[in-house]
Scaffold this motif. Sequence first.
Motif, mmCIF file in Angstrom:
data_model
loop_
_atom_site.group_PDB
_atom_site.id
_atom_site.type_symbol
_atom_site.label_atom_id
_atom_site.label_comp_id
_atom_site.label_asym_id
_atom_site.label_seq_id
_atom_site.Cartn_x
_atom_site.Cartn_y
_atom_site.Cartn_z
ATOM 1 N N SER A 1 27.329 27.990 42.735
ATOM 2 C CA SER A 1 27.287 27.493 44.116
ATOM 3 C C SER A 1 28.590 27.742 44.880
ATOM 4 N N ASP A 2 29.684 27.942 44.148
ATOM 5 C CA ASP A 2 30.972 27.954 44.842
ATOM 6 C C ASP A 2 31.569 29.354 45.008
ATOM 7 N N GLY A 3 30.760 30.366 45.034
ATOM 8 C CA GLY A 3 31.316 31.709 45.224
ATOM 9 C C GLY A 3 30.645 32.430 46.381
ATOM 10 N N VAL B 1 32.676 38.233 45.962
ATOM 11 C CA VAL B 1 33.908 38.374 46.733
ATOM 12 C C VAL B 1 34.778 37.158 46.462
ATOM 13 N N ALA B 2 36.054 37.379 46.139
ATOM 14 C CA ALA B 2 36.975 36.260 45.869
ATOM 15 C C ALA B 2 38.381 36.653 46.314
ATOM 16 N N ASP B 3 39.311 35.687 46.178
ATOM 17 C CA ASP B 3 40.656 35.944 46.714
ATOM 18 C C ASP B 3 41.423 37.002 45.924
ATOM 19 N N ASP B 4 41.222 37.046 44.617
ATOM 20 C CA ASP B 4 41.882 38.129 43.871
ATOM 21 C C ASP B 4 40.943 38.633 42.772
ATOM 22 N N PRO B 5 41.249 39.790 42.201
ATOM 23 C CA PRO B 5 40.297 40.409 41.267
ATOM 24 C C PRO B 5 39.996 39.551 40.047
ATOM 25 N N ALA C 1 37.524 36.957 41.056
ATOM 26 C CA ALA C 1 36.214 37.580 41.269
ATOM 27 C C ALA C 1 35.518 37.823 39.935
ATOM 28 N N GLU C 2 36.281 38.242 38.938
ATOM 29 C CA GLU C 2 35.678 38.438 37.612
ATOM 30 C C GLU C 2 35.230 37.116 37.013
ATOM 31 N N ASP C 3 36.031 36.062 37.235
ATOM 32 C CA ASP C 3 35.634 34.736 36.728
ATOM 33 C C ASP C 3 34.281 34.329 37.304
ATOM 34 N N VAL C 4 34.130 34.514 38.605
ATOM 35 C CA VAL C 4 32.866 34.128 39.253
ATOM 36 C C VAL C 4 31.731 35.017 38.747
#
Lengths: 162, 771
Positions: free
Chosen positions: B53-55, B102-106, B109-112
Amino acid sequence: MPDKRDVTLAVNGKTYAVSIEPRRSLADVLRDDCGLTGTHLGCEHGVCGACTVLVNDKPVRSCLMFGVQAEGKVVRTVEGLADGDTLHPLQQAFWENHGLQCGFCTPGFLMLAAGALQENPDMSDDDIKDVLSSNLCRCTGYQNIVKAVRLAAREMRARTRA
Amino acid sequence: MNWIGRRLPRLEDPALLKGGGSYVADRASKAAAVCFVRSPVARGTIVDIEIPSDGIIFTGRDLVDVKPIRPILHRPDYVAIGQPVLPVDRVSFCGQAIAVVVADDPALAEDVAEQVFVDIDVADAIIDFEAALALDATPVHPDAASNVLVEGRMRTQGLDKAFADAAEIVTLDVRSHRQSAAPMENRGGLAEYDAASGRVTLTASVQMPHMLRTGIADTLGMPESDLRVIAPDVGGGFGQKMSLFPEYVVLVWLARKLKRSVAWIEDRRENLLASAHGRDQAFSLRGAFAGDGRLLGLDADLRSNIGAFSCYPVTCGVEPLMAFAELPGPYDFAEYGVRSRGVTTNTCMMAPYRGVSRPTLTFSMERMMDVAAKRLGIDAAEIRRRNLIKTFPHRSPTGLVYDEGSYLQAMEVALDAADLPAFRERQAAMRERGQYLGVGLSVFSERTGYGTPAYAARGMEIVPGYEIVDCSMDPSGDVVLRIGSSPHGQGLKTSLAQLVSDELGIEPQRIRIISGDTDATPYGWGTFASRSMVIAGGASKLAAGKVAVKLKTIAATLMETSPDNIELKDGWARVSHSNQAMEIGALARAAYHQSHRFKGLLPGLHESAVYDPGGTFSNACHVAMVEVDIETGGVRIERFLVAEDAGVLINPMIVDGQITGGVAQGIANALFEEIVYDDTGNLLTASFADYLPPTAAEIPEIEIMHMETVSPESVTKAKGVGEGGAIGAPAAIVNAICDALSPFGIELFELPATPQRIREALRRAGVATYA
């Protein structure tokens, strides 16, 4: 988000105070936190050597080392190889002998050779080829890289004696 | 001073040597990071994609308005299939992108991405392309009736008679296993959104920036003028970076959707898994030979595994149709039958890789020549002498016209340098001691610098080929050349500067070349297929030539003589047979600031030219000398010689670099590199610990000799030289291995010839070797 640590790095004679996640590789810290993008990432699993830098004068795969591990150590990257506008003998030899094409692997090869020659300035031709087989290049077929390092080693020895 | 022909150190190098290169990842650190969620299976139906839900996450359902990538060939035997940029209903190969984060850093983004759960109803994947050809094989694409997506066929009338007349019929089945171009820099793109204009600038590691702009605009249905594509420093391509990949479409879509800058920097696993592969081919050949070794006719069944999709813009016809047209190679025979099929499977897409089919077809023809020579009791060089093209222009059975070349001479030069008599003595002496040396030949043609006619002949909807070059001299006499080619390591800027220097009489350092920016260069086709020196070079010479004419006219007016009496050299316009001269910079200033004095001339010094040639054939002979260790199956290359004819060499140092690098990839193809899938379509070679590019320890010194046949088909007199090294080397090496193992009667027809394959052949021959 994991906690960040404050780390002080000495890179190319300059001090960088950065706040980084413990999981961040030295390569990412150099590129993204210090803005030194000359160090390249080709595989991120320690095979290709494009990310090679010197840590306390030894060639290191910066993708396999955490940034936090570089605290208190002396790091040298390709940006620190030339003396102002004067190219390092290795850079000059790569230029004159067509030791690069796309240039992506070049910083890694330069730092690998710089570290190896610092440790043993009298490497034989075979030893040089052996050391250079640590890194991958896809464009040149290696011949001109090997030749450039041999010629640079000769030049560096001559300068030391002079 | 002439600059053509000089080993000028490259103008590109100082920045690259100091860490000052600017590759896409170097520009991406301020953008939001993009990570793709990829299919863990090769084939199946997407049941559900559960997203945390949070990405910021998008799937194919969010991109339903985006058109699939669907390249077209206008031929009745071509089946067009669409590649969705993100699939909605089914996955077609392991590694296919199915969601984007899409996230603030790579790292985030991989974590999500790891938290995205993809529920796929797995189906049996079709991996083996020979099995995919079976009549009852399940179609890989439900909208295509069979797995053959393209097929070329022809048969000359006299083929049956050639086989009836043959003294010897040589049959062989050749297999080339799948490979990756594996450029050192992976793919990557940075899409920057400009709020003021609504435009997006996509900076990407690509070979064809203009094509990418058109392809993305078409797919997204956006105005092409709203997109600028930049190819910055590119860390190698070798064909892999030609195609329009879904990832780049998604990046531009994201930038417009989120109104922010986003970047995706591929890692090595993704590159080996999901970029593009090539060379996965099986060729069956029958050659009809006369008793004197002349090849009378060739009948071929060629299968190429084109993977799950058709690459844009060149399509999945690129390997099959190249093989169809160019199999006859450097040999002069009239009767030819061929069926060449592109077969789809649940594997990563095939796209061009340096040489495109020609490494496999050269391997096939050169293995056939050696086998025929042995059967007929003719020397390997002699059977080639009897068959090589000797008169020009030569028309091949498929209608290709070969311009002037030096097929026979190149072989003789290589053989002389190799000193075969001495080698044969040493070979015999070493065999006595249980050491196995062998020598192998490979003679081939390399079709280069071909313009629109060649691509139109394939029925391509998008017909590449020409190049436009804009050449401007500024008021100080410095030159800017804007090109549509997009070099990525070839040193093209240096070579073009040398070429233009000779046209304009100024130093190469005064010529700046602008490439890889669709806002700043004329529409062009990028760099691939050994085309840039011939085509962009030709257009550069023509454009600079027009500027030179104008300079001479201005000089003639100012010095009151005829333009024919003016020579441009070393920065000066000189009047022949006199002491009168003016600096070229002064003429340039006059062209802009005193234009009223030159009646009939437009102000300034700006010219354009187009070049669209028919193509020119380079040729070469490779000779490999190897030692095979019969205990380990290991191959050591003792010597490797290349006699190459690429016409006039603009910068011989750069040409030698292209040949050496190409041969290294050919050696990799011959001995080391192989993309391996398991039966379910899971990739087993997804790292450089499993997929093995050679290192400095495996590549010997390459000895290069040059012929220089001047062809009327190239205005610069240069022929292309980008692919020959990779084309010729596998055949020479495997022929050498077979020569080394001839005491055991071993013939190999499989690439790469790994130690395992060599040991297996030795065991089959009854030679004791490690299991």
